[in-house]
Design an enzyme around this catalytic site. Structure first.
Site, PDB file in Angstrom:
ATOM      1  N   ASP A 377       0.792  -1.228   0.000  1.00 47.27           N
ATOM      2  CA  ASP A 377       0.000   0.000   0.000  1.00 47.27           C
ATOM      3  C   ASP A 377       0.820   1.273   0.000  1.00 47.27           C
ATOM      4  OD1 ASP A 377      -2.299  -1.468  -0.136  1.00 47.27           O
ATOM      5  OD2 ASP A 377      -2.716  -1.407   2.006  1.00 47.27           O
ATOM      6  N   GLY A 381       0.084   4.825  -1.543  1.00 47.72           N
ATOM      7  CA  GLY A 381       0.049   5.942  -0.604  1.00 47.72           C
ATOM      8  C   GLY A 381      -0.900   5.645   0.536  1.00 47.72           C
ATOM      9  N   TYR A 462     -10.229  -1.623   1.424  1.00 49.57           N
ATOM     10  CA  TYR A 462      -9.988  -1.765   2.859  1.00 49.57           C
ATOM     11  C   TYR A 462      -9.830  -0.417   3.542  1.00 49.57           C
ATOM     12  CZ  TYR A 462      -9.705  -6.698   4.045  1.00 49.57           C
ATOM     13  OH  TYR A 462     -10.027  -8.002   4.332  1.00 49.57           O
ATOM     14  N   ASP A 520      11.897   3.428  16.669  1.00 49.70           N
ATOM     15  CA  ASP A 520      13.237   3.925  16.967  1.00 49.70           C
ATOM     16  C   ASP A 520      13.259   4.369  18.427  1.00 49.70           C
ATOM     17  OD1 ASP A 520      15.696   5.089  17.155  1.00 49.70           O
ATOM     18  OD2 ASP A 520      15.483   6.393  15.405  1.00 49.70           O
TER      19      ASP A 520
END
Length: 760
Positions: A377, A381, A462, A520
């Site tokens: 996807d 985008g 979706y 992160d």
């Protein structure tokens, strides 16, 4: 006599007035039952802190910045760029403008007051159709750009072929014109008799991806569906294979046709056999509108609503959110979607970045529109399709809503109103609680009230609901739920091996959902290690009777030292506890860490022997730990979908160099998801319940105790204080001026406790 009459009249007047008053009051009470004063929208408590303008370094581009970048690029005569929405594939098209992320060291230095503000820059993606390649340019500084540089080779290590591009609106228009000219105009009788198609009625196309079987291909199977509500669950059994490899539409051609499970080399061959009656025909049949989401019954009453009785306890300013002990900056990438930066709890940075990376699905089918389908996807985008959220349905009515701007496949930046929502939410269960039945009778608990940062992206059939949830215990949860329409195919013989029938001649195709998050974590700085913890049973001699042994669970701890050691694959036994840890210790001598707790129900990953697998190699791993690099920004790319066989980003390469992860800046790449075997209850829509996955970042020996013990939401009740509001605001809730009418707070839990003292 006159006086008596006057008294009588006055008496009856008063009686009549009294009766009217009673009637009026009864009417008012019935019309406005228990109407309490509205809660004030004003904050009754001080804001949670001061917003920091420095977090603007992560802010999405503003409308003005998008326009400045666009106008600058259009002025570069050597690039010969068009920004027209209907630009042809054979021309050079400015497809995307997005924020170019600063180097992490520069951003951290600026946030900590040690470096100057990083130069603000944008990334511009140009499809050079006239030249046969794709380029990415960094444009800056912002505001007022004066330079651009080609960063394609720096980011991807190779040139990007033009056929790796996303299909643009301009190309779709040409494809639709091609279908009309080469197919629909030639099959009038077949289309009318099989699908009731005429001048006023049409079929809708839905395409298979990837577009071919090898690098350079741009050959797409297009399936057709009824033009009705929820078209995705109304397949008609008609598919065509279109070759649109050339950037010139005049060279496009139909290569194969499928009709009712029968293949034909050309449209003309199918038409001839249909007219001859030598093929198995589809006869049109009117069907009920089972795909509609219109209510089947009238609503009887409003569902429960959330109320901020004393004003909101969070604040949104610019791109920063403050909530109790939490703060974070946020953004919404057109490609990857939702992301947050500089996530802090009690002033300490927990994570530099938490972001969505990719959403991937692999389908099974017998028919070509689905048999090869593997959706990535980001190449379409994810954030691109974050539309306005509906108050009271997609988010609580009284949430704070945020507008976003995007520039992708358009000629000017587009504003998406209310496309992000932020709200505090009672999660429906205590965060913690204990009822003390033995000895010291008491109750202590705390409502699990958390902040939710949400967007919802509707990518074709979706809808994905993306949530980042910030808990008062210091935990953060990143999760996704899927809803919307399933993808389906026309039911033909043998297709029930690939799913269940969900409607007349409709197969709900089996498929996987894999979601990748970038985590992160910076645990007390950027020098961290990766630890695992688990358990094993050991045969232990009892100290007080050495001859007796018992199997006892024992803690097992390990530290993984390299990227390949820390690439934890699905399908293998992985330790249950995964930690990013600091070398600093808490009061009790344990390394302070955050745990990655993944919850997932993924299907099997595509075998690595398949050539397309390289474009989704991140899905091999439940968790993979890598050393942070600014050039390893994402696990996928805009170009993965249409060039899966030679992907611009192959995540497995991040691990191949097997660098040390001891005392390094570490990034966790987390994959979650679920296997979806569609069933009757997916009609008309898949529900969010049970269809999702995510990861929770939990403090593990990071603190000396549970930080939520300091929350003002805590409740404590001791015998004799059941009605006291001192440590229990719930006892006074019914007295709040803007609360709905509630029964008085009561608590009788101590009545049935065990009394050990009475037996002594």
């Amino acid at each position: 006599m006159v006086a008596q009459r006057m008294n009588s009249c006055l008496k009856w007047t008063l009686i009549l007035f009294g009766v009217i008053s009673v009637i009026v009051n009864i009417v008012l009470i019935s019309v406005l039952p228990n109407k309490a004063p509205k809660c004030s929208g004003q904050r009754l408590h001080p804001p949670p802190g001061n917003h920091d303008e420095r977090t603007r370094v992560f802010a999405d581009l503003s409308r003005e910045e998008y326009l400045q970048v666009r106008d600058y690029m259009l002025k570069q005569k050597g690039l010969d760029i068009s920004n027209h929405a209907l630009t042809k594939p054979s021309q050079n098209f400015l497809f995307l403008i997005d924020l170019s992320m600063p180097r992490k060291a520069d951003a951290l230095g600026y946030l900590e007051g040690k470096r100057a503000k990083p130069v603000r820059e944008a990334t511009a993606v140009v499809f050079h159709g006239a030249r046969g390649f794709i380029k990415e340019y960094v444009v800056g500084p912002l505001p007022g750009p004066t330079y651009h540089r080609d960063v394609t080779a720096e980011r991807y290590g190779a040139e990007l072929p033009i056929n790796a591009r996303t299909v643009t609106i301009g190309e779709y228009v040409l494809l639709f014109q091609f279908l009309d000219a080469q197919i629909f105009s030639k099959l009038g009788r077949l289309l009318k008799e099989s699908f009731d198609v005429d001048r006023d009625k049409k079929l809708n196309p839905f395409e298979q991806m990837p577009r071919g079987v090898k690098s350079g291909d741009r050959v797409t199977w297009i399936s057709f569906f009824r033009d009705t509500s929820g078209m995705y669950i109304h397949p008609v059994g008609f598919e065509v294979l279109v070759n649109h490899e050339s950037v010139n539409a005049s060279a496009w051609r139909v290569e194969r046709v499928l009709y009712n499970g029968q293949y034909f080399d050309t449209v003309e061959e199918m038409k001839r056999k249909y007219d001859e009656g030598s093929l198995k025909k589809i006869v049109y049949k009117e069907l009920r509108d089972y795909g509609s989401l219109k209510p089947r019954r009238r609503p009887l009453q409003l569902s429960p609503q959330q109320v901020y009785a004393e004003g909101k306890r969070f604040s949104v300013q610019g791109n920063q959110v403050l909530y109790l002990d939490w703060s974070f900056a946020f953004g919404l990438s057109s490609l990857t979607g939702m992301r947050v930066f500089d996530v802090r709890f009690k002033g300490e940075r927990i994570a530099y970045e938490l972001s969505v990376q990719e959403a991937m699905s692999v389908y099974g089918s017998l028919t070509p529109g689905m048999v090869l389908t593997k959706f990535l996807d980001t190449s379409i985008g994810i954030g691109r399709f974050a539309h306005e959220l509906v108050r009271g349905v997609d988010c609580p009515y009284d949430a704070i809503y945020v507008d976003t701007y995007r520039y992708i496949d358009v000629d000017a930046p587009v504003r998406f109103r209310n496309s992000i929502c932020v709200f505090e939410h009672n999660m429906g269960q205590p965060l913690r609680r204990h009822f003390s039945d033995f000895f010291h009778n008491s109750y202590g608990g705390m409502v699990n009230s958390a902040l939710v940062f949400r967007t919802i992206t509707a990518i074709g059939n979706y809808d994905y609901m993306w949530d980042f949830i910030f808990y008062q215990s210091g935990s953060v949860e990143a999760k996704v739920h899927a809803t919307g329409y399933i993808s389906s195919s026309y039911l033909v013989d043998g297709n029930l091996k690939y799913g269940h029938q969900v409607a007349e001649k409709v197969l709900g195709n089996i498929h996987t959902h894999f979601i990748n998050f970038k985590v992160d974590l910076d645990v007390l700085g950027v020098k961290n290690v990766f630890q695992t913890k688990d358990m094993k049973y050991v045969n232990v001699s009892m100290p007080w009777m050495p001859e007796h042994y018992a199997m006892v669970p024992q803690l097992v701890e390990n530290q993984l030292k390299t990227e390949q050691e820390a690439a934890l694959r699905y399908g293998t036994r992985t330790p249950r506890y995964l930690h990013i840890a600091s070398n600093q210790t808490n009061r009790w001598g344990h390394q302070r860490s955050y745990r990655l707790q993944v919850f997932s129900f993924t299907g099997d990953h595509l075998p690595e022997s398949q050539p397309e697998e390289r474009a989704m190699s991140w899905a091999r791993y439940k968790v993979a730990i890598t050393k942070h690099k600014d050039l390893e920004q994402t696990s996928s790319s805009l170009y993965s979908q249409n060039n899966m066989w030679a992907p611009a980003v192959d995540f497995s390469k991040y691990i191949e160099d097997n660098e040390s992860i001891e005392d390094e800046d570490l990034v966790a790449w987390v994959t979650t998801g679920f296997l979806h075997i569609p069933h009757a209850e997916d009609i008309p829509n898949t529900v969010t319940v049970g269809n999702g996955g995510g990861v929770i970042l939990r403090p593990h020996n990071y603190f000396d105790e549970d930080p939520s013990i300091h929350s003002p939401d805590s409740v404590y009740i001791a015998p004799g204080t059941e009605q006291s509001c001192d440590n229990n605001r719930m006892a006074c809730l019914a007295q709040e001026t803007c609360s709905p009418v509630l029964e008085p707070f009561t608590f009788n839990g101590f009545d049935g406790v065990m009394k050990f003292e009475e037996g002594l």
